[in-house]
Design a protein around this motif. Structure first.
Motif, PDB file in Angstrom:
ATOM      1  N   PHE B  29      -8.403 -22.455 -24.131  1.00  0.00           N
ATOM      2  CA  PHE B  29      -9.633 -21.825 -23.646  1.00  0.00           C
ATOM      3  C   PHE B  29     -10.702 -22.246 -24.634  1.00  0.00           C
ATOM      4  N   GLN B 171     -14.579 -10.375 -18.781  1.00  0.00           N
ATOM      5  CA  GLN B 171     -14.079 -11.147 -19.926  1.00  0.00           C
ATOM      6  C   GLN B 171     -12.570 -11.019 -20.031  1.00  0.00           C
ATOM      7  N   LYS B 175      -9.580 -13.940 -19.281  1.00  0.00           N
ATOM      8  CA  LYS B 175      -8.507 -14.279 -20.222  1.00  0.00           C
ATOM      9  C   LYS B 175      -7.145 -14.105 -19.568  1.00  0.00           C
ATOM     10  N   GLN B 178      -6.557 -16.897 -17.130  1.00  0.00           N
ATOM     11  CA  GLN B 178      -6.296 -18.174 -17.779  1.00  0.00           C
ATOM     12  C   GLN B 178      -4.845 -18.228 -18.232  1.00  0.00           C
ATOM     13  N   HIS B 179      -4.336 -17.090 -18.739  1.00  0.00           N
ATOM     14  CA  HIS B 179      -2.940 -16.984 -19.123  1.00  0.00           C
ATOM     15  C   HIS B 179      -2.034 -17.193 -17.939  1.00  0.00           C
ATOM     16  N   LEU B 198     -13.708 -14.793 -25.906  1.00  0.00           N
ATOM     17  CA  LEU B 198     -12.943 -15.511 -24.892  1.00  0.00           C
ATOM     18  C   LEU B 198     -12.124 -16.658 -25.458  1.00  0.00           C
ATOM     19  N   ASP B 200     -10.279 -19.850 -27.538  1.00  0.00           N
ATOM     20  CA  ASP B 200      -9.358 -20.191 -28.620  1.00  0.00           C
ATOM     21  C   ASP B 200     -10.101 -21.002 -29.670  1.00  0.00           C
TER      22      ASP B 200
END
Lengths: 259, 349
Positions: B29, B171, B175, B178-179, B198, B200
């Motif tokens: 991310f 937000q 996340k 995305q996971h 957000l 990485d």
């Protein structure tokens, strides 16, 4: 704030000047007498005579053929022209040139077209009138569609490309639906413009059976009769309907776009 | 995975991107952070295919991207305006990308159903975008982008159109998603808090250049340039010269404690940055610290911000304390911090 009453005078005077002749024309079309100037009583006989007049009938048919054909051509080309102007060029000159036929004097256009048809040795007829009308109507369609396109969100088209649609598919599925109200309004405008166009039709029709405006012109040469009033009243009705319908459609489109 | 190599883009005589190189890993991310006009959106549009760089290369798993049309790239872009098609229902919007792939109808229906379930919009499948709230529109846009299972999802200011509460929810949602889907996300934002919470890793942009690429904590604790120190989070900045010791020599305040991040040449121009939460307020008679008077105390619920006017310093020094503050405006105090809590970096001349 106190409003001056005096300013209402030119306001209403303008309206009277604008609409009184039209009102008189419509009223006189129901005249039972022969004169176009003195009202004698209510009658629909001039409408009946109109319906029986063969020259008027062919005129109406020819005019409808020309209007329908030129509208179809102008709508397609005008829309494509607008898309090209807004999305694919930043040239102000091309923009101005494309919209030029809308402001060019009819007479100039008519003479130019007549010379051009002569040059390429095209036989004149209804189709040459159709092409000529399509030429200037196209500019009007392009102008209307262009305004809508400028207001449209170009990121929709990018989103479509991003999701895997090619340029053609994007145009058909995303751009066109956004433009529909503009295109319909432009088409109605083109139709009304062609319906009562005289100068260009007169120059480019050659020996073919005339369109309605030319028929009316030749009728007037033998004096104005209530028959012509009746004809004009019908034309008025058709034009008004088309223009109002066009405005409505544009408005609906706008309020939808604002959502 | 995504490799951006020496990308430059000029608009007239404005350089939007100046020799930008970045490498983004699979499943990451990644955030592009910078003030408006710093070139981050231009970079996103280059990756998506709506802009062409003047020079440089962009590859995805070693495959050249620049020669491909936007509709042929395995990349989705979520637009800032969401760009939902207003004449189509939610379900049609989401199905659009799959229909372009000419997938069987049954599969399209199933995948659209699944993705709407994931973003919690199954109830709204037959609505038009105009009938949805901002947060719902954002989720439709997201669903439309991920349903194609792109290798890379680009998000242009994804949360900027939402109000604060919805933004916080989204937000977390982003996340989680995305996971769940395991797609590499690249988000563009001007909001440093958003980027920090957000991403990485974050790349900080300033006028077309990448200033620093780091993890959020590293970026916050060890900014490597004055721009990053100033842009990312609140910071108290002091100008001076490097002293060769664990301190900055300031003309007006003498030696200020801090830790140099890199080897600094003595007497070269340097900047000291100390976070508000590392600034301590001390009694005006304390042995160490800069004397000043409290200008203002603002209470934010969990923390209070105290701004202290220090004579000869252009901006008030900001200190943050937990809970309600015990000082009041007008009080005479000293501000101080420990050398390990402040960083000293070089200033380019």
């Amino acid at each position: 704030m106190r409003r001056s009453k005096i300013l209402y005078v030119p306001f209403w005077a303008t309206y009277v000047f604008l609409y009184l002749p039209i009102v008189v024309l419509v009223v006189m079309s129901f005249n039972s007498g022969k004169s176009a100037y003195t009202y004698e009583g209510f009658s629909l006989k001039w409408y009946g005579e109109l319906a029986a007049d063969e020259r008027v009938q062919t005129g109406v048919v020819n005019t409808l053929i020309v209007a329908a054909g030129s509208t179809a051509i102008a709508t397609v080309l005008g829309t494509l022209l607008a898309v090209g102007l807004v999305r694919h060029t930043r040239s102000k000159a091309l923009d101005a040139l494309a919209l030029m036929p809308a402001v060019l004097p009819d007479l100039v256009l008519a003479i130019g077209l007549l010379l051009f048809y002569g040059l390429i040795q095209m036989t004149l007829g209804l189709y040459s009138v159709m092409l000529s009308h399509a030429l200037f109507s196209m500019a009007f369609v392009a102008a209307v569609v262009r305004t809508r396109l400028v207001g449209a969100d170009s990121s929709l088209e990018e989103a479509s490309r991003d999701l895997g649609a090619g340029p053609v598919s994007t145009f058909v599925r995303i751009t066109l639906p956004q433009l529909t109200p503009g295109i319909v309004a432009g088409a109605l405008l083109a139709f009304t413009l062609s319906l009562d166009e005289f100068v260009i039709a007169f120059f480019t029709i050659g020996n073919a059976e005339p369109t309605l405006p030319i028929v009316i012109y030749s009728m007037i040469r033998f004096g104005v009769t209530p028959k012509i009033n009746a004809l004009a009243a019908i034309l008025l009705l058709v034009s008004f309907t088309a223009v109002i319908a066009g405005q409505r459609l544009t408005k609906i489109g706008e309020s939808r776009a604002q959502d | 995975m995504l490799k951006i190599d020496g990308v430059t883009r000029r608009f007239g005589n404005v350089t939007a991107l100046d020799d930008v190189s970045l490498q983004i890993e699979q499943g990451e991310f990644f955030a592009l952070l910078g003030p408006s006009g710093c070139g981050k959106t231009t970079l996103l549009r280059i990756v998506a295919g709506f802009e062409t760089p003047d020079s440089g290369r962009v590859t995805l798993d070693g495959e050249d991207l620049l020669s491909k049309a936007p509709n042929r790239r395995p990349i989705s872009l979520m637009f800032q305006s969401y760009a939902l098609f207003p004449h189509m229902t939610v379900a049609k919007n989401v199905a659009y990308g799959l229909e372009r792939e000419r997938l069987p109808r049954q599969e399209i229906k199933q995948r659209v159903g699944e993705v709407l379930e994931t973003v919690g919009l199954s109830q709204h499948a037959s609505r038009k975008p105009a009938q949805l709230s901002g947060g719902q529109r954002q989720r439709v846009a997201l669903a439309r982008s991920i349903v194609k299972r792109p290798r890379l999802l680009l998000l242009d200011e994804p949360l900027s159109a939402l109000d604060k509460k919805v933004r916080a929810d989204m937000q977390l949602e982003l996340k989680r998603l995305q996971h769940e889907v395991g797609i590499t996300f690249v988000v563009v934002t001007h909001d440093q808090e958003e980027a920090m919470s957000l991403a990485d890793r974050i790349a900080v942009f300033d006028s077309g250049r990448v200033c620093q690429v780091d993890e959020p904590v590293a970026l916050y604790e060890r900014p490597r340039s004055p721009f990053v120190a100033d842009f990312v989070g609140a910071n108290n900045l002091f100008h001076g010269v490097a002293s060769g010791l664990e301190a900055l020599r300031s003309e007006k305040f003498g030696m200020l404690p801090g830790t140099p991040l890199t080897e600094l040449e003595a007497d070269s121009a340097a900047l000291l940055a100390v976070r508000p939460e590392n600034v301590e307020l001390a009694d005006e008679n304390a042995a160490r610290g800069l004397a000043g008077s409290v200008l203002d105390v603002s209470f934010y619920g969990g923390v209070s911000h105290i701004s202290v006017d220090v004579p000869d310093h252009p901006k008030p020094v900001l200190a943050a304390v937990q809970g309600a503050a015990s000082v009041q405006a007008g009080a005479k105090v000293k501000v101080r911090w420990n050398a390990k809590d402040a960083v000293i970096m070089a200033v380019d001349r």
